[in-house]
Design a protein around this motif. Structure first.
Motif, PDB file in Angstrom:
ATOM      1  N   VAL A  73       1.198  -1.068   0.098  1.00  0.00           N
ATOM      2  CA  VAL A  73       0.022  -0.085  -0.247  1.00  0.00           C
ATOM      3  C   VAL A  73       1.095   1.318  -0.016  1.00  0.00           C
ATOM      4  CG1 VAL A  73      -1.838  -0.998   1.377  1.00  0.00           C
ATOM      5  CG2 VAL A  73       0.057  -0.057   2.336  1.00  0.00           C
ATOM      6  N   ASP A  74       0.564   2.285  -0.275  1.00  0.00           N
ATOM      7  CA  ASP A  74       1.176   3.827  -0.438  1.00  0.00           C
ATOM      8  C   ASP A  74       1.184   4.543   0.892  1.00  0.00           C
ATOM      9  OD1 ASP A  74      -1.307   3.910  -0.069  1.00  0.00           O
ATOM     10  OD2 ASP A  74      -1.564   5.468  -2.362  1.00  0.00           O
ATOM     11  N   GLN A  75       1.057   5.486   1.201  1.00  0.00           N
ATOM     12  CA  GLN A  75       1.859   6.366   2.058  1.00  0.00           C
ATOM     13  C   GLN A  75      -0.123   6.558   3.472  1.00  0.00           C
ATOM     14  OE1 GLN A  75       2.555   7.345  -0.945  1.00  0.00           O
ATOM     15  NE2 GLN A  75       4.081   8.492  -0.484  1.00  0.00           N
ATOM     16  N   GLU A  76      -0.792   6.690   1.694  1.00  0.00           N
ATOM     17  CA  GLU A  76      -2.247   6.251   2.529  1.00  0.00           C
ATOM     18  C   GLU A  76      -3.283   5.243   2.849  1.00  0.00           C
ATOM     19  OE1 GLU A  76      -4.405   9.718   0.508  1.00  0.00           O
ATOM     20  OE2 GLU A  76      -2.842  10.888  -0.119  1.00  0.00           O
TER      21      GLU A  76
ATOM     22  N   ASN B  25      -3.854   1.915  12.360  1.00  0.00           N
ATOM     23  CA  ASN B  25      -3.222   1.628  12.915  1.00  0.00           C
ATOM     24  C   ASN B  25      -1.861   0.999  12.312  1.00  0.00           C
ATOM     25  OD1 ASN B  25      -5.700  -0.448  12.867  1.00  0.00           O
ATOM     26  ND2 ASN B  25      -4.063  -1.502  14.462  1.00  0.00           N
ATOM     27  N   LEU B  26      -2.254   0.499  10.762  1.00  0.00           N
ATOM     28  CA  LEU B  26      -1.202  -0.461  10.035  1.00  0.00           C
ATOM     29  C   LEU B  26      -1.199   0.199   9.366  1.00  0.00           C
ATOM     30  CD1 LEU B  26      -3.559  -3.780   9.644  1.00  0.00           C
ATOM     31  CD2 LEU B  26      -1.477  -3.446  11.183  1.00  0.00           C
ATOM     32  N   THR B  27      -1.444   1.480   8.782  1.00  0.00           N
ATOM     33  CA  THR B  27      -1.098   2.588   7.652  1.00  0.00           C
ATOM     34  C   THR B  27      -0.505   3.638   7.873  1.00  0.00           C
ATOM     35  OG1 THR B  27      -3.470   2.769   7.282  1.00  0.00           O
ATOM     36  CG2 THR B  27      -2.334   0.846   6.347  1.00  0.00           C
ATOM     37  N   GLN B  28      -1.610   4.429   8.921  1.00  0.00           N
ATOM     38  CA  GLN B  28      -1.116   5.686   9.573  1.00  0.00           C
ATOM     39  C   GLN B  28       0.102   5.980  10.165  1.00  0.00           C
ATOM     40  OE1 GLN B  28      -1.621   8.020   7.561  1.00  0.00           O
ATOM     41  NE2 GLN B  28      -3.368   6.651   6.733  1.00  0.00           N
ATOM     42  N   ASN B  29       1.425   4.916  10.329  1.00  0.00           N
ATOM     43  CA  ASN B  29       2.481   5.558  10.577  1.00  0.00           C
ATOM     44  C   ASN B  29       3.721   4.673  10.663  1.00  0.00           C
ATOM     45  OD1 ASN B  29       3.156   2.368  12.341  1.00  0.00           O
ATOM     46  ND2 ASN B  29       0.944   2.895  12.989  1.00  0.00           N
ATOM     47  N   ARG B  30       5.198   5.159  10.765  1.00  0.00           N
ATOM     48  CA  ARG B  30       5.965   4.181  10.153  1.00  0.00           C
ATOM     49  C   ARG B  30       6.671   3.298  11.521  1.00  0.00           C
ATOM     50  NH1 ARG B  30       9.223   8.709   7.660  1.00  0.00           N
ATOM     51  NH2 ARG B  30      10.664   7.742   7.728  1.00  0.00           N
TER      52      ARG B  30
ATOM     53  N   VAL C 158       5.029  -3.131   7.320  1.00  0.00           N
ATOM     54  CA  VAL C 158       6.663  -3.166   7.846  1.00  0.00           C
ATOM     55  C   VAL C 158       6.176  -2.123   7.182  1.00  0.00           C
ATOM     56  CG1 VAL C 158       9.186  -3.765   7.249  1.00  0.00           C
ATOM     57  CG2 VAL C 158       6.922  -5.781   7.624  1.00  0.00           C
ATOM     58  N   PRO C 159       6.687  -0.896   7.166  1.00  0.00           N
ATOM     59  CA  PRO C 159       7.241   0.454   6.466  1.00  0.00           C
ATOM     60  C   PRO C 159       7.986   0.338   5.761  1.00  0.00           C
ATOM     61  CG  PRO C 159       8.071   0.627   8.646  1.00  0.00           C
ATOM     62  CD  PRO C 159       7.240  -0.637   8.617  1.00  0.00           C
ATOM     63  N   VAL C 160       8.349   0.606   4.944  1.00  0.00           N
ATOM     64  CA  VAL C 160       8.757   1.260   3.371  1.00  0.00           C
ATOM     65  C   VAL C 160       9.755   2.314   3.256  1.00  0.00           C
ATOM     66  CG1 VAL C 160       9.709   0.322   0.801  1.00  0.00           C
ATOM     67  CG2 VAL C 160       8.116  -0.600   1.713  1.00  0.00           C
ATOM     68  N   VAL C 161      10.736   2.465   3.654  1.00  0.00           N
ATOM     69  CA  VAL C 161      11.248   3.636   3.361  1.00  0.00           C
ATOM     70  C   VAL C 161      12.747   3.748   2.367  1.00  0.00           C
ATOM     71  CG1 VAL C 161      12.288   5.342   5.337  1.00  0.00           C
ATOM     72  CG2 VAL C 161      10.526   3.884   6.351  1.00  0.00           C
TER      73      VAL C 161
ATOM     74  N   LEU D 123       8.203   8.262   3.678  1.00  0.00           N
ATOM     75  CA  LEU D 123       8.099   7.181   3.829  1.00  0.00           C
ATOM     76  C   LEU D 123       7.409   6.420   2.526  1.00  0.00           C
ATOM     77  CD1 LEU D 123       6.903   4.314   5.296  1.00  0.00           C
ATOM     78  CD2 LEU D 123       4.303   5.705   6.223  1.00  0.00           C
ATOM     79  N   LEU D 124       7.757   5.667   1.331  1.00  0.00           N
ATOM     80  CA  LEU D 124       6.897   5.403   0.282  1.00  0.00           C
ATOM     81  C   LEU D 124       6.157   4.614   0.750  1.00  0.00           C
ATOM     82  CD1 LEU D 124      10.543   4.082  -1.476  1.00  0.00           C
ATOM     83  CD2 LEU D 124       9.403   6.859  -1.271  1.00  0.00           C
ATOM     84  N   GLY D 125       6.030   3.323   1.591  1.00  0.00           N
ATOM     85  CA  GLY D 125       4.550   2.800   1.777  1.00  0.00           C
ATOM     86  C   GLY D 125       4.713   2.147   2.683  1.00  0.00           C
ATOM     87  N   ARG D 126       3.890   1.187   2.667  1.00  0.00           N
ATOM     88  CA  ARG D 126       4.082  -0.718   3.267  1.00  0.00           C
ATOM     89  C   ARG D 126       4.031  -2.060   2.842  1.00  0.00           C
ATOM     90  NH1 ARG D 126       3.730   1.803   8.285  1.00  0.00           N
ATOM     91  NH2 ARG D 126       3.562  -0.088   9.754  1.00  0.00           N
ATOM     92  N   VAL D 127       4.400  -2.321   3.280  1.00  0.00           N
ATOM     93  CA  VAL D 127       4.396  -4.475   2.590  1.00  0.00           C
ATOM     94  C   VAL D 127       3.166  -4.798   3.730  1.00  0.00           C
ATOM     95  CG1 VAL D 127       5.301  -5.751   2.674  1.00  0.00           C
ATOM     96  CG2 VAL D 127       6.006  -3.639   1.741  1.00  0.00           C
ATOM     97  N   ILE D 128       2.198  -5.095   3.702  1.00  0.00           N
ATOM     98  CA  ILE D 128       1.432  -5.285   4.201  1.00  0.00           C
ATOM     99  C   ILE D 128       1.377  -8.087   4.379  1.00  0.00           C
ATOM    100  CG2 ILE D 128      -1.211  -5.999   5.615  1.00  0.00           C
ATOM    101  CD1 ILE D 128      -1.413  -3.217   4.736  1.00  0.00           C
TER     102      ILE D 128
END
Length: 688
Positions: free
Chosen positions: A266-269, A322-327, A355-358, A369-374
């Protein structure tokens, strides 16, 4: 509380075994789920490191840099082309999550859902407006009422709201200096109970990758200032970037795919850019056959054992904040997807780790923060393992508890049976005549109860020896006292034959009377012992009990003319088995006792009553009542209630002999006062 119930209550302590097993299962389940989360986190870290090294995979569009949150719109991939009829039935079947549009006060005003099918962008917009204002054709503006505005990278389009009908998208042509209709934007308006609804499509090239929507609500159709405004257009007036799944990122993500594992980027949002692996929202192959019963009771039982509460369903397109709006790395458990109609929350646990992608940068500049891997995986394998362990645990503990309960119940029954045997033996140790029975059981088990049984047997044996001694004491005294008594009596006779003064002769005569009484006592004791032995050796025969009683009643009337005798007896024969001579002697003793106490001229009643299992023979007389507590003592040896001081030589052996005869016939002899208090009644119950 008896011993069996006490041991049954004690056996309930075995229920602690299942409780301890449940606690152990909970610890095992927690350890397994923690290990699963750690595995998912390791997988997510590996994918995040790969994407951080190639940021163009997850953020290929530089136009998103610096754009405010909420400006972007997400294009959902559409499996089929929606029908532009304004009703949006195809959209509801897809169960997509709409984007909420809030007005200035923060209240929900409208919602929008976007999708892409090929080169076309489709949109479904629903507005809540109880009193919509439509365009007034007499107005000079292009939209004097409620309006929907669409912004692209190069142009703004105005769509006047209509109750029904096609969409008219107007844009300003600066070369011609007028508004013109954009025919490439097609759609239809429909009215809804809560407001109105718009369904339209436009070419993806027309948006140029950027799109914003704004909804204007006017109170009147006068083209005035809108009362409410809601949309996605930022304050700088530049539309947000359209976000949709990235094919290149999808291909890269498929290299990490594994069975039973879902990978989502997912992306930052929180918009889904790529997804691979198992899809729990799919229906068809994963559903159980129609009509098959669901093990809801077993699932509920396992949830209670493992202390797992109901979980929120797994979302389809957007994960919680809580899974997408933090680092930071975050994790959460979800339940079965809400699209599964046959499942209930908590039937299946799905673990998700974000897990954040930085990007890689120096330590001075904050890394964006580019996005997250879920990474998500079902706990069905762990659940199967836990259920198997729970099943084995329940079977083992149930078998163990049941075996212990049966053993304790059997032991309690056996112990209770031994105690009842001991109680029965102790209750029957003495017969009705007061004699001790010598058949007291002696157990072979060397425990405390067996020792108590043997102690009872030894005690009764000693008492039996002492009782035998007392029973033979009368005959021994009779034998031993006869010789000295004969010497005394002969000496008194010789002394009386000589010359004695009056005082000496009076004393000699008194001594002679005492010797005579003592001699009669010894003779009676000897006769009683011989009679008891003869009773035990008597022969039994069949005879008519009614005939015997009638004959004896006539004899008693002739022998005692000073009393009246009445008999109540059936006229039919009454068969009985026993010794008629002994029964006649028993009645002699009872009638003799009645005659001795009844006043002269009174009536002595005799009655023979046949009952179902016994004959009841009674002798009743008027006279003094029995003293309190003498109902059974009358039948003991050497017991008398006469008030003559023993001058008549009554030793209390008559009724004792009567009870011996009753015991020989397995009957029961009793004495009681009359109900009216006029005398005494003696009753003999003989078995038929």
């Amino acid at each position: 509380m008896n011993l069996r119930r006490q041991l049954v209550l004690l056996s309930l302590c075995t229920l602690a075994l299942p409780w301890a097993g449940c606690q152990y299962l909970r610890q095992v389940d927690q350890a397994l789920t923690q290990g699963q989360m750690q595995t998912l986190e390791a997988t997510g870290n590996a994918i995040a490191a790969r994407l951080a090294s190639a940021p163009e995979l997850i953020a290929p569009d530089p136009r998103r840099n610096g754009r405010p949150p909420g400006a972007q719109l997400y294009l959902n991939p559409l499996a089929q082309t929606p029908v532009l009829d304004g009703y949006g039935e195809e959209w509801r079947a897809l169960r997509l999550r709409p984007r909420q549009l809030l007005d200035q006060a923060g209240d929900p005003f409208a919602q929008i859902t976007l999708g892409r099918r090929g080169s076309q962008i489709y949109m479904l917009l629903t507005a809540r407006d109880r009193s919509p204002s439509y365009h007034d054709p007499r107005s000079s503006g292009i939209s004097s009422g409620d309006t929907v505005e669409i912004y692209t990278a190069r142009q703004q389009y105005t769509l006047p709201v209509a109750s029904q009908g096609p969409v008219h998208a107007m844009w300003y042509n600066p070369r011609r200096g007028r508004y013109e209709r954009e025919l490439r934007i097609r759609g239809r308006w429909t009215a809804s109970p809560r407001g109105y609804q718009l369904e339209l499509t436009l070419p993806a090239a027309l948006s140029d990758g950027e799109l914003a929507v704004r909804v204007l609500d006017r109170t009147h159709s006068d083209g005035g200032t809108p009362a409410r405004v809601a949309g996605t257009l930022p304050n700088d007036g530049r539309p947000g970037v359209l976000v949709e799944p990235l094919p290149q990122l999808q291909r890269e993500l498929e290299h990490f795919a594994r069975p039973e594992l879902q990978l989502t980027v997912v992306d930052q949002e929180g918009f889904v850019l790529a997804r691979t692996g198992i899809d729990w929202h799919a229906t068809g192959d994963d559903q159980p056959p129609a009509g098959e019963a669901q093990p809801w009771l077993r699932d509920w039982l396992y949830r209670q054992i493992l202390a797992t509460a109901a979980l929120s369903p797994l979302p389809r397109d957007r994960f919680p904040d809580n899974l997408t709006q933090n680092r930071e790395t975050a994790s959460q458990w979800f339940g079965a997807p809400d699209s599964d109609p046959d499942s209930t929350p908590g039937d299946e646990r799905i673990g998700a780790v974000s897990v954040p992608v930085v990007t890689r940068a120096d330590d001075i500049i904050e890394r964006p923060l580019l996005g997250r891997v879920i990474t998500a995986q079902s706990a069905s394998a762990l659940r199967s393992l836990t259920e198997s362990a729970a099943r084995r645990l329940w079977l083992t503990t149930a078998a163990a508890a049941g075996l212990v309960l049966l053993l304790l119940l059997g032991y309690a029954s056996w112990l209770s049976w031994r105690i009842r045997q001991l109680h029965r033996a102790a209750s029957n140790a003495v017969d009705a005549s007061g004699r001790l029975r010598g058949d007291f059981p002696r157990p072979l088990i060397n425990d405390e109860l067996g020792a108590l049984n043997r102690a009872f047997a030894s005690l009764l044996a000693e008492l039996d020896h002492y009782h035998q001694y007392l029973r033979s004491l009368a005959s021994k005294l009779s034998h031993e006292l006869r010789t000295p008594l004969a010497v005394v009596r002969s000496s008194l006779d010789n002394l009386a034959a000589g010359d004695l003064d009056s005082d000496s002769r009076r004393y000699a005569e008194r001594a002679a009377d005492g010797g005579a009484r003592l001699s009669s006592i010894l003779n009676a004791l000897s006769a009683a012992n011989h009679l008891e032995a003869s009773i035990r050796q008597a022969d039994r025969e069949d005879f008519d009990l009614a005939d015997l009683v009638q004959a004896l009643n006539q004899s008693y009337a002739d022998a005692h003319p000073e009393h009246h005798f009445e008999l109540q007896c059936p006229d039919t024969p009454q068969p009985c088995n026993g010794a008629p001579e002994l029964l006649a002697q028993l009645l002699d003793k009872l009638v003799d006792n009645a005659v001795s106490f009844a006043p002269e001229g009174s009536t002595i009643h005799m009655a023979l009553t046949p009952e179902r299992r016994e004959y009841v023979l009674s002798v009743s007389n008027s006279g003094p009542l029995l003293p309190s507590g003498f109902g059974q003592k009358l039948f003991d040896s050497l017991v008398s209630v006469r008030d003559d001081g023993g001058k008549a030589g009554h030793l209390g052996l008559g009724l004792h002999i009567a009870r011996l005869i009753a015991d020989f016939h397995h009957g029961e002899l009793s004495a009681a006062n009359r109900e009216d208090g006029s005398g005494v009644v003696f009753t003999l119950a003989l078995p038929r």
